[in-house]
Design a protein around this motif. Sequence first.
Motif, PDB file in Angstrom:
ATOM      1  N   HIS A   1     -10.413 -10.350  14.112  1.00 30.47           N
ATOM      2  CA  HIS A   1      -9.009 -10.581  13.781  1.00 30.47           C
ATOM      3  C   HIS A   1      -8.863 -11.016  12.325  1.00 30.47           C
ATOM      4  O   HIS A   1      -7.916 -10.616  11.636  1.00 30.47           O
ATOM      5  N   ARG A   2      -9.791 -11.807  11.839  1.00 30.58           N
ATOM      6  CA  ARG A   2      -9.716 -12.290  10.464  1.00 30.58           C
ATOM      7  C   ARG A   2      -9.969 -11.190   9.443  1.00 30.58           C
ATOM      8  O   ARG A   2      -9.531 -11.295   8.296  1.00 30.58           O
ATOM      9  N   THR A   3     -10.684 -10.162   9.847  1.00 34.51           N
ATOM     10  CA  THR A   3     -10.974  -9.067   8.912  1.00 34.51           C
ATOM     11  C   THR A   3      -9.908  -7.971   8.954  1.00 34.51           C
ATOM     12  O   THR A   3      -9.983  -7.018   8.173  1.00 34.51           O
ATOM     13  N   MET A   4      -8.934  -8.084   9.843  1.00 33.35           N
ATOM     14  CA  MET A   4      -7.889  -7.067   9.933  1.00 33.35           C
ATOM     15  C   MET A   4      -6.922  -7.206   8.763  1.00 33.35           C
ATOM     16  O   MET A   4      -6.402  -8.294   8.515  1.00 33.35           O
ATOM     17  N   ASP A   5      -6.692  -6.105   8.039  1.00 34.27           N
ATOM     18  CA  ASP A   5      -5.812  -6.190   6.882  1.00 34.27           C
ATOM     19  C   ASP A   5      -4.347  -6.129   7.309  1.00 34.27           C
ATOM     20  O   ASP A   5      -4.014  -5.846   8.466  1.00 34.27           O
ATOM     21  N   VAL A   6      -3.466  -6.425   6.350  1.00 32.94           N
ATOM     22  CA  VAL A   6      -2.038  -6.516   6.638  1.00 32.94           C
ATOM     23  C   VAL A   6      -1.471  -5.175   7.082  1.00 32.94           C
ATOM     24  O   VAL A   6      -0.643  -5.104   8.003  1.00 32.94           O
ATOM     25  N   GLU A   7      -1.896  -4.091   6.457  1.00 32.03           N
ATOM     26  CA  GLU A   7      -1.360  -2.771   6.805  1.00 32.03           C
ATOM     27  C   GLU A   7      -1.718  -2.377   8.229  1.00 32.03           C
ATOM     28  O   GLU A   7      -0.910  -1.795   8.946  1.00 32.03           O
ATOM     29  N   ARG A   8      -2.925  -2.712   8.651  1.00 33.04           N
ATOM     30  CA  ARG A   8      -3.318  -2.394  10.027  1.00 33.04           C
ATOM     31  C   ARG A   8      -2.522  -3.243  11.012  1.00 33.04           C
ATOM     32  O   ARG A   8      -2.142  -2.776  12.089  1.00 33.04           O
ATOM     33  N   GLU A   9      -2.288  -4.503  10.649  1.00 33.04           N
ATOM     34  CA  GLU A   9      -1.479  -5.360  11.505  1.00 33.04           C
ATOM     35  C   GLU A   9      -0.066  -4.808  11.659  1.00 33.04           C
ATOM     36  O   GLU A   9       0.497  -4.767  12.772  1.00 33.04           O
ATOM     37  N   ARG A  10       0.537  -4.352  10.558  1.00 24.93           N
ATOM     38  CA  ARG A  10       1.881  -3.775  10.617  1.00 24.93           C
ATOM     39  C   ARG A  10       1.871  -2.490  11.437  1.00 24.93           C
ATOM     40  O   ARG A  10       2.804  -2.221  12.192  1.00 24.93           O
TER      41      ARG A  10
ATOM     42  N   ALA B   1       0.824  -1.205   0.000  1.00 27.03           N
ATOM     43  CA  ALA B   1       0.000   0.000   0.000  1.00 27.03           C
ATOM     44  C   ALA B   1       0.853   1.246   0.000  1.00 27.03           C
ATOM     45  O   ALA B   1       0.442   2.283  -0.491  1.00 27.03           O
TER      46      ALA B   1
END
Length: 202
Positions: A148-157, A30
């Motif tokens: 947790h399953r709906t959390m995208d990669v950018e938010r996790e980072r 992103a």
Amino acid sequence: REGVTVAERGGASLGSRQARMGDAMAGIGAGGESAGEAEARDRFAEFERGVLQDNIILCDQKAGILLAFAAAMILVSLDGFAAPGLRKAETLALIARGAFVLSALGFLASCYFALATVVPRIRKGPDDHIFWESPVFKLPVEDYIARHRTMDVERERRNRLVYLHAMAGICSSKYRHFAVALRLGQLGFIALVRAEIAQAFS
């Protein structure tokens, strides 16, 4: 028939180029970074977390040792202050008693800042998946899993980086308190040595 064959080949070639472009775009994050760059940044973030965690553990261990030493020296100082030989009104005896008091106060203040070093720090964001008291962990288990399953990669980072920033602040605060505790312990020890010398010559 030849024209159809050429058209089919042209369409297949165009489709292949589009697929390659799609694969290339899929490797762009992103923020405009490639998949390799994102992986390298994640590895460095993990390295930072390990360094910060090691420093926090080391600081807590040092503060625990200093706390035990300072607490023992408080008892030594109070015992010296109450020594029968210092109850006379001579100058050296008064100096010794005053130095024992300063020593006890210095070690007491050192204990306070040593405890302030090892006390747990609580730093939470408005809605993160790291802090154990975060509202997301108060949800029913199935709702938490779904979120947790709906959390995208950018938010996790982003959550990981926010956690790293909080850890750095905690580490800085711990070493600042430990430095004060160490200096006060040194001053208390100097006062104790002077008190012992004055007591020896009183």
